[in-house]
Design a protein around this motif. Structure first.
Motif, PDB file in Angstrom:
ATOM      1  N   SER A  22       0.828  -1.205   0.000  1.00 56.46           N
ATOM      2  CA  SER A  22       0.000   0.000   0.000  1.00 56.46           C
ATOM      3  C   SER A  22       0.863   1.256   0.000  1.00 56.46           C
ATOM      4  O   SER A  22       2.042   1.220   0.368  1.00 56.46           O
ATOM      5  N   ASP A  23       0.231   2.385  -0.382  1.00 56.92           N
ATOM      6  CA  ASP A  23       0.932   3.665  -0.278  1.00 56.92           C
ATOM      7  C   ASP A  23       0.774   4.234   1.130  1.00 56.92           C
ATOM      8  O   ASP A  23       0.254   3.564   2.040  1.00 56.92           O
ATOM      9  N   ASN A  24       1.199   5.491   1.315  1.00 56.54           N
ATOM     10  CA  ASN A  24       1.215   6.056   2.672  1.00 56.54           C
ATOM     11  C   ASN A  24      -0.173   6.342   3.226  1.00 56.54           C
ATOM     12  O   ASN A  24      -0.321   6.589   4.430  1.00 56.54           O
ATOM     13  N   LYS A  25      -1.222   6.296   2.396  1.00 61.18           N
ATOM     14  CA  LYS A  25      -2.581   6.443   2.932  1.00 61.18           C
ATOM     15  C   LYS A  25      -2.973   5.250   3.790  1.00 61.18           C
ATOM     16  O   LYS A  25      -3.886   5.345   4.602  1.00 61.18           O
ATOM     17  N   ASP A  26      -2.282   4.139   3.600  1.00 64.16           N
ATOM     18  CA  ASP A  26      -2.530   2.922   4.378  1.00 64.16           C
ATOM     19  C   ASP A  26      -1.236   2.500   5.083  1.00 64.16           C
ATOM     20  O   ASP A  26      -0.871   1.328   5.097  1.00 64.16           O
ATOM     21  N   SER A  27      -0.519   3.467   5.625  1.00 70.01           N
ATOM     22  CA  SER A  27       0.687   3.225   6.453  1.00 70.01           C
ATOM     23  C   SER A  27       1.816   2.555   5.679  1.00 70.01           C
ATOM     24  O   SER A  27       2.695   1.941   6.291  1.00 70.01           O
ATOM     25  N   ASN A  28       1.807   2.652   4.325  1.00 67.01           N
ATOM     26  CA  ASN A  28       2.798   1.913   3.519  1.00 67.01           C
ATOM     27  C   ASN A  28       2.802   0.428   3.906  1.00 67.01           C
ATOM     28  O   ASN A  28       3.852  -0.220   3.920  1.00 67.01           O
ATOM     29  N   ALA A  29       1.612  -0.083   4.219  1.00 73.21           N
ATOM     30  CA  ALA A  29       1.504  -1.440   4.769  1.00 73.21           C
ATOM     31  C   ALA A  29       1.832  -2.501   3.732  1.00 73.21           C
ATOM     32  O   ALA A  29       1.606  -2.337   2.530  1.00 73.21           O
ATOM     33  N   GLN A  30       2.346  -3.607   4.224  1.00 77.33           N
ATOM     34  CA  GLN A  30       2.598  -4.802   3.421  1.00 77.33           C
ATOM     35  C   GLN A  30       1.697  -5.921   3.931  1.00 77.33           C
ATOM     36  O   GLN A  30       1.481  -6.065   5.130  1.00 77.33           O
ATOM     37  N   GLU A  31       1.180  -6.701   2.996  1.00 77.93           N
ATOM     38  CA  GLU A  31       0.248  -7.764   3.355  1.00 77.93           C
ATOM     39  C   GLU A  31       0.498  -8.988   2.488  1.00 77.93           C
ATOM     40  O   GLU A  31       0.857  -8.870   1.317  1.00 77.93           O
ATOM     41  N   ALA A  32       0.304 -10.144   3.065  1.00 74.85           N
ATOM     42  CA  ALA A  32       0.259 -11.400   2.312  1.00 74.85           C
ATOM     43  C   ALA A  32      -1.101 -12.029   2.556  1.00 74.85           C
ATOM     44  O   ALA A  32      -1.569 -12.091   3.698  1.00 74.85           O
ATOM     45  N   TYR A  33      -1.744 -12.461   1.469  1.00 72.01           N
ATOM     46  CA  TYR A  33      -3.046 -13.124   1.578  1.00 72.01           C
ATOM     47  C   TYR A  33      -2.987 -14.396   0.752  1.00 72.01           C
ATOM     48  O   TYR A  33      -2.739 -14.365  -0.455  1.00 72.01           O
ATOM     49  N   ILE A  34      -3.225 -15.535   1.411  1.00 70.28           N
ATOM     50  CA  ILE A  34      -3.127 -16.849   0.773  1.00 70.28           C
ATOM     51  C   ILE A  34      -4.496 -17.518   0.750  1.00 70.28           C
ATOM     52  O   ILE A  34      -5.220 -17.502   1.750  1.00 70.28           O
ATOM     53  N   VAL A  35      -4.836 -18.088  -0.394  1.00 73.17           N
ATOM     54  CA  VAL A  35      -6.073 -18.860  -0.555  1.00 73.17           C
ATOM     55  C   VAL A  35      -5.720 -20.239  -1.092  1.00 73.17           C
ATOM     56  O   VAL A  35      -4.945 -20.355  -2.049  1.00 73.17           O
ATOM     57  N   TYR A  36      -6.277 -21.284  -0.481  1.00 73.80           N
ATOM     58  CA  TYR A  36      -6.127 -22.645  -1.013  1.00 73.80           C
ATOM     59  C   TYR A  36      -7.497 -23.311  -1.028  1.00 73.80           C
ATOM     60  O   TYR A  36      -8.247 -23.234  -0.051  1.00 73.80           O
ATOM     61  N   ARG A  37      -7.826 -23.960  -2.156  1.00 68.25           N
ATOM     62  CA  ARG A  37      -9.056 -24.723  -2.277  1.00 68.25           C
ATOM     63  C   ARG A  37      -8.761 -26.060  -2.957  1.00 68.25           C
ATOM     64  O   ARG A  37      -8.018 -26.119  -3.941  1.00 68.25           O
ATOM     65  N   ASN A  38      -9.390 -27.106  -2.441  1.00 64.48           N
ATOM     66  CA  ASN A  38      -9.386 -28.413  -3.092  1.00 64.48           C
ATOM     67  C   ASN A  38     -10.829 -28.815  -3.328  1.00 64.48           C
ATOM     68  O   ASN A  38     -11.639 -28.815  -2.402  1.00 64.48           O
ATOM     69  N   THR A  39     -11.153 -29.125  -4.578  1.00 66.60           N
ATOM     70  CA  THR A  39     -12.512 -29.561  -4.911  1.00 66.60           C
ATOM     71  C   THR A  39     -12.476 -31.026  -5.310  1.00 66.60           C
ATOM     72  O   THR A  39     -11.820 -31.400  -6.295  1.00 66.60           O
ATOM     73  N   LEU A  40     -13.156 -31.844  -4.536  1.00 71.05           N
ATOM     74  CA  LEU A  40     -13.252 -33.273  -4.803  1.00 71.05           C
ATOM     75  C   LEU A  40     -14.457 -33.506  -5.708  1.00 71.05           C
ATOM     76  O   LEU A  40     -15.586 -33.155  -5.360  1.00 71.05           O
ATOM     77  N   ASP A  41     -14.210 -34.099  -6.880  1.00 72.65           N
ATOM     78  CA  ASP A  41     -15.272 -34.363  -7.850  1.00 72.65           C
ATOM     79  C   ASP A  41     -15.961 -35.680  -7.484  1.00 72.65           C
ATOM     80  O   ASP A  41     -15.380 -36.758  -7.617  1.00 72.65           O
ATOM     81  N   LEU A  42     -17.198 -35.606  -7.011  1.00 69.84           N
ATOM     82  CA  LEU A  42     -17.886 -36.796  -6.523  1.00 69.84           C
ATOM     83  C   LEU A  42     -18.177 -37.794  -7.641  1.00 69.84           C
ATOM     84  O   LEU A  42     -18.243 -39.003  -7.394  1.00 69.84           O
ATOM     85  N   GLY A  43     -18.349 -37.314  -8.858  1.00 71.51           N
ATOM     86  CA  GLY A  43     -18.547 -38.216  -9.977  1.00 71.51           C
ATOM     87  C   GLY A  43     -17.313 -39.045 -10.260  1.00 71.51           C
ATOM     88  O   GLY A  43     -17.402 -40.249 -10.522  1.00 71.51           O
ATOM     89  N   LYS A  44     -16.139 -38.415 -10.179  1.00 71.49           N
ATOM     90  CA  LYS A  44     -14.895 -39.146 -10.406  1.00 71.49           C
ATOM     91  C   LYS A  44     -14.620 -40.127  -9.266  1.00 71.49           C
ATOM     92  O   LYS A  44     -14.126 -41.222  -9.497  1.00 71.49           O
ATOM     93  N   VAL A  45     -14.936 -39.721  -8.051  1.00 75.81           N
ATOM     94  CA  VAL A  45     -14.731 -40.604  -6.904  1.00 75.81           C
ATOM     95  C   VAL A  45     -15.636 -41.826  -6.988  1.00 75.81           C
ATOM     96  O   VAL A  45     -15.205 -42.966  -6.745  1.00 75.81           O
ATOM     97  N   SER A  46     -16.895 -41.622  -7.351  1.00 84.68           N
ATOM     98  CA  SER A  46     -17.869 -42.722  -7.381  1.00 84.68           C
ATOM     99  C   SER A  46     -17.870 -43.493  -8.691  1.00 84.68           C
ATOM    100  O   SER A  46     -18.425 -44.589  -8.771  1.00 84.68           O
ATOM    101  N   GLY A  47     -17.271 -42.912  -9.721  1.00 92.51           N
ATOM    102  CA  GLY A  47     -17.306 -43.542 -11.034  1.00 92.51           C
ATOM    103  C   GLY A  47     -18.662 -43.449 -11.703  1.00 92.51           C
ATOM    104  O   GLY A  47     -18.976 -44.228 -12.606  1.00 92.51           O
TER     105      GLY A  47
END
Length: 270
Positions: free
Chosen positions: A75-100
């Protein structure tokens, strides 16, 4: 940002190990950059400029798919020159593939179960978010060119910002999520993005009320790699727009709780 970088590298290494163990059938990894001057932060205000670097990985394996993204925000100085890390992880299990079995019906290509987490840390002088969130719920995979997944997820979220001595957990609350990536005919353009509608999560860590949250982030991207002979979708550029109402559950009377942010975006895929 040394501690943040170490955490990101640790998660990336773990993801790589998971991908190898799951024998990925396809994968796409990219680094990207986006820039905007109209970001907003609750209790800080709007008109904040941010430079954002990201690492994104998506892959498919025998029984489903993985998605991982880390944003490093300056961020610029309007937001304290702040630094941020934001992590997203998703796993989608396909029920059709699991069940055949073929679980398609009408406009729905398949059914899945999505699980994952959000994690962030920010070093601003006012709030200094340290969000931790787990998500779980069913997913409809729609039958469209590219993909469109619609999920109803249960969220367990906690935080421990400045002034809070121990980690505070909000009420369990649902989120309606849509994520899409749809090519626009053979133009080299694609319409991509996500939408999150998040219900109010009870009292916040300071005893105030929270409000339902709407976050729409969409972009139109162009495949510049093909005309430059770099390979299809190797280099992509585009315009992005984010509409974020009641940001992080802060009600509309809080300054900076509404963001309307145009951005430019570039990605290199490898």
């Amino acid at each position: 940002m040394t501690k943040i970088a170490v955490g990101v590298l640790t998660v990336a290494a773990a993801l790589t190990a998971v991908q190898q163990a799951a024998a990925a059938e396809w994968s796409d990894t990219s680094i990207g950059y986006r820039y905007g001057t109209q970001f907003a932060e609750p209790y800080v205000g709007k008109g904040i400029t941010k430079n954002i670097f990201n690492l994104t990985h998506a892959s498919g394996y025998k029984y489903g798919s993985n998605y991982f993204n880390v944003d490093l925000l300056q961020s610029d100085n309007k937001d304290s020159n702040a630094q941020e890390a934001y992590i997203v992880y998703r796993n989608t299990l396909d029920l059709g593939k699991v069940s055949g079995k073929d679980l398609s019906f009408g406009p729905v290509r398949g059914l899945g179960v999505t699980a994952g987490f959000d994690w962030n840390t920010k070093n601003d002088t006012g709030y200094a978010s340290k969000k931790r969130m787990l998500v779980l719920g069913p997913t409809l995979m729609m039958d469209v060119p590219g993909f469109l997944n619609i999920s109803l997820l249960l969220l367990q979220e906690s935080n421990q910002p400045i002034g809070v001595t121990s980690r505070y957990t909000y009420d369990l609350h649902p989120m309606l999520n849509a994520a899409w990536g749809i090519p626009i005919s053979s133009t080299g353009l694609a319409f991509e993005g996500y939408m999150n509608y998040i219900a109010a999560k009870g009292k916040n860590e300071f005893g105030g009320g929270t409000a339902p949250e709407l976050n729409i982030d969409a972009q139109v991207m162009y495949d510049l790699g093909t005309p430059l002979n770099l390979g299809k979708n190797t280099l992509r550029v585009g315009l992005e727009y984010q509409y974020w109402r009641n940001k992080f559950g802060n009600p509309s009377n809080v300054p900076g709780s509404l963001a309307k942010t145009p951005m430019v975006r570039v990605e290199y895929h490898f």
